[in-house]
Design a protein around this motif. Structure first.
Motif, PDB file in Angstrom:
ATOM      1  N   PRO A 199     -15.655 -33.421 -28.396  1.00 30.18           N
ATOM      2  CA  PRO A 199     -16.828 -32.908 -29.106  1.00 30.18           C
ATOM      3  C   PRO A 199     -18.107 -33.682 -28.854  1.00 30.18           C
ATOM      4  O   PRO A 199     -19.193 -33.105 -28.882  1.00 30.18           O
ATOM      5  CB  PRO A 199     -16.417 -32.988 -30.585  1.00 30.18           C
ATOM      6  CG  PRO A 199     -15.243 -33.880 -30.636  1.00 30.18           C
ATOM      7  CD  PRO A 199     -14.563 -33.746 -29.324  1.00 30.18           C
ATOM      8  N   PHE A 200     -17.998 -34.984 -28.602  1.00 34.55           N
ATOM      9  CA  PHE A 200     -19.199 -35.768 -28.339  1.00 34.55           C
ATOM     10  C   PHE A 200     -19.935 -35.214 -27.127  1.00 34.55           C
ATOM     11  O   PHE A 200     -21.157 -35.020 -27.153  1.00 34.55           O
ATOM     12  CB  PHE A 200     -18.860 -37.237 -28.116  1.00 34.55           C
ATOM     13  CG  PHE A 200     -20.047 -38.059 -27.660  1.00 34.55           C
ATOM     14  CD1 PHE A 200     -21.002 -38.485 -28.572  1.00 34.55           C
ATOM     15  CD2 PHE A 200     -20.220 -38.373 -26.319  1.00 34.55           C
ATOM     16  CE1 PHE A 200     -22.111 -39.215 -28.161  1.00 34.55           C
ATOM     17  CE2 PHE A 200     -21.323 -39.098 -25.897  1.00 34.55           C
ATOM     18  CZ  PHE A 200     -22.270 -39.523 -26.820  1.00 34.55           C
ATOM     19  N   TRP A 201     -19.211 -34.934 -26.058  1.00 33.48           N
ATOM     20  CA  TRP A 201     -19.853 -34.470 -24.839  1.00 33.48           C
ATOM     21  C   TRP A 201     -20.394 -33.050 -24.977  1.00 33.48           C
ATOM     22  O   TRP A 201     -21.440 -32.720 -24.403  1.00 33.48           O
ATOM     23  CB  TRP A 201     -18.879 -34.577 -23.667  1.00 33.48           C
ATOM     24  CG  TRP A 201     -18.570 -36.008 -23.359  1.00 33.48           C
ATOM     25  CD1 TRP A 201     -17.414 -36.677 -23.618  1.00 33.48           C
ATOM     26  CD2 TRP A 201     -19.464 -36.962 -22.780  1.00 33.48           C
ATOM     27  NE1 TRP A 201     -17.528 -37.999 -23.233  1.00 33.48           N
ATOM     28  CE2 TRP A 201     -18.768 -38.206 -22.713  1.00 33.48           C
ATOM     29  CE3 TRP A 201     -20.773 -36.902 -22.305  1.00 33.48           C
ATOM     30  CZ2 TRP A 201     -19.357 -39.349 -22.190  1.00 33.48           C
ATOM     31  CZ3 TRP A 201     -21.353 -38.041 -21.790  1.00 33.48           C
ATOM     32  CH2 TRP A 201     -20.644 -39.253 -21.734  1.00 33.48           C
ATOM     33  N   LEU A 202     -19.710 -32.221 -25.746  1.00 31.35           N
ATOM     34  CA  LEU A 202     -20.222 -30.878 -25.976  1.00 31.35           C
ATOM     35  C   LEU A 202     -21.489 -30.913 -26.834  1.00 31.35           C
ATOM     36  O   LEU A 202     -22.465 -30.205 -26.557  1.00 31.35           O
ATOM     37  CB  LEU A 202     -19.152 -30.016 -26.644  1.00 31.35           C
ATOM     38  CG  LEU A 202     -17.948 -29.660 -25.755  1.00 31.35           C
ATOM     39  CD1 LEU A 202     -16.871 -28.965 -26.580  1.00 31.35           C
ATOM     40  CD2 LEU A 202     -18.387 -28.774 -24.589  1.00 31.35           C
ATOM     41  N   LEU A 203     -21.483 -31.757 -27.866  1.00 25.59           N
ATOM     42  CA  LEU A 203     -22.674 -31.893 -28.703  1.00 25.59           C
ATOM     43  C   LEU A 203     -23.831 -32.510 -27.915  1.00 25.59           C
ATOM     44  O   LEU A 203     -24.975 -32.052 -27.998  1.00 25.59           O
ATOM     45  CB  LEU A 203     -22.364 -32.745 -29.927  1.00 25.59           C
ATOM     46  CG  LEU A 203     -21.490 -32.102 -31.007  1.00 25.59           C
ATOM     47  CD1 LEU A 203     -21.049 -33.152 -32.024  1.00 25.59           C
ATOM     48  CD2 LEU A 203     -22.241 -30.977 -31.701  1.00 25.59           C
TER      49      LEU A 203
END
Length: 428
Positions: A229-233
């Protein structure tokens, strides 16, 4: 007991934070107004001036996670006061510059560090410490502080630049930033415990981290970077920055001027973006308290992308109704992405959420810096901005798909201490 004493201190802290954000927003409105006057006086290309803006945008983002960690370590009030002084110094010193590297130093470095210390990680820190209830709404209101600053400063700076010269506009920003410092010293407080109260709506897990601020910020990044999720956000927020501060915020006025529109008219339209940004961001905060943040992000990015693809056909010498409709819509969508993104960082990363959001916001400003420079180069090489608008619109559609990927992986499970929650599937 007086009416003032019946108000929970969290609301007073939020009010002072809002005013500080408005004061710092003066410079956020400055580049788009002063690009053309600097070009006319010094002969610097738009690409050269945009590079200084890019340095500012980059430092604005990269400073945010370290500023959040410094606020954890040394307190919100000290960091915000120092940041306002940096903004005042950077803007005030521009009146003495004679070379483009001095523009990079003042606009880029000093103001970039100052505004970065009061970026959206500051908003996340205040809401995480002082609010349990109404977090989404307060996040929206504080985020709207930047838009309010744009609404206040853009027409004023454009008029001052036209009537009295760009130096008067730069000094106005410096004075505005300085004027907020006494208020921050008087009323801004670091934690509810400092006033012997709890956060609004409950008790928060407010652990004061040990160790250096830089180490804490980098540790939070290291833990978050191991999750999907960090990279998608971060990827979606980088595109958000490219399509707002980097492109529209920096190049809308010069692009409108290319089509024969007066700069004061274009500045008025950009200020109108700020007005509807306030409405859109507060509404987004309200929706964030009630709807899935992933779905909100997907809708926001998709609509933004479609509007950018239409924009090149809307430029004209006058502010015709179709352009006004675009401005109203883009204003509603401008930073509506912030409340759901802050909420998701808190959901996935727990107590580290504000610092992790600082890193996500850093990606926002990296995207903005790239777009600011790239759009200036496109204009210098092709003589028009059309390609920049089309690329930005396509990227926003990609950001919508990334948000849908977050929705597809919604099921959560606990992971290592300090990281809060993350997807069951981690990034490989």
């Amino acid at each position: 007991m007086t009416k003032l004493h019946r108000i929970h201190p969290a609301w007073l802290v939020a009010a002072v934070a809002f005013v500080a954000l408005v004061g710092a927003a003066g410079f956020r409105a400055t580049p788009s107004v002063l690009l053309r006057p600097l070009h006319d006086e010094f002969g610097w290309s738009l690409g050269t001036i945009s590079a200084a803006v890019s340095v500012n945008l980059l430092l604005y983002g990269l400073t945010a996670p370290f500023a959040a960690a410094l606020m954890d370590r040394f307190g919100i009030r000290r960091v915000v006061m120092f940041a306002l002084l940096l903004v005042a110094a950077g803007s005030g010193l521009t009146v003495f510059m004679t070379a483009s590297w001095q523009l990079v130093l003042c606009w880029g470095v000093l103001v970039g560090l100052g505004t970065g210390s009061m970026a959206l990680a500051f908003v996340a820190t205040v809401t995480n410490r002082w609010f349990v209830k109404r977090r989404g709404l307060v996040t929206g209101v504080l985020t709207a502080g930047g838009a309010a600053g744009q609404l206040i400063f853009l027409p004023v700076l454009a008029a001052l630049s036209e009537s009295s010269g760009w130096r008067t506009a730069a000094l106005t920003v410096a004075v505005a930033a300085l004027a907020v410092v006494p208020l921050v010293f008087w009323r801004l407080r670091d934690r509810p415990a400092d006033l012997g109260v709890t956060a609004y709506g409950g008790v928060v897990d407010d652990v004061r981290p040990a160790g250096s601020a830089a180490r804490n910020a980098l540790s939070a990044l290291g833990r978050a970077a191991r999750t999907r999720p960090f990279w998608l956000l971060a990827g979606g927020f980088a595109i958000c920055g490219a399509t707002t501060n980097g492109l529209i915020g920096t190049h809308f006025i010069p692009a409108a001027h290319d089509h024969g529109m007066a700069e004061t008219t274009a500045a008025g339209l950009l200020a109108l973006v700020g007005l509807f940004d306030i409405v859109g961001t507060i509404a987004s905060g309200w929706l964030t308290d009630r709807m899935d943040s992933r779905l909100l992000l997907a809708v926001y990015y998709a609509l933004r992308g479609l509007s950018l693809l239409v924009l090149p056909s809307l430029f004209a010498a006058t502010a015709h109704p179709s352009m006004v409709v675009f401005i109203l819509f883009y204003g509603l969508d401008w930073v509506a992405t912030v409340p759901p993104t802050v909420a998701l960082c808190r959901e996935y990363f727990g107590a580290s959420g504000a610092v992790v959001f600082g890193w996500v916001f850093a990606s926002h400003q990296i995207g903005a810096a790239i777009a600011a420079t790239a759009a200036g180069l496109v204009r210098d090489r092709l003589g028009e901005y059309d390609l920049a608008w089309y690329v930005a619109g396509s990227l926003a559609i990609v950001a919508a798909l990334m948000s849908l990927a977050l929705l597809a992986g919604k099921r959560l499970r606990p992971v290592a201490p300090g990281i809060g929650l993350a997807f069951a599937g981690k990034a490989s």
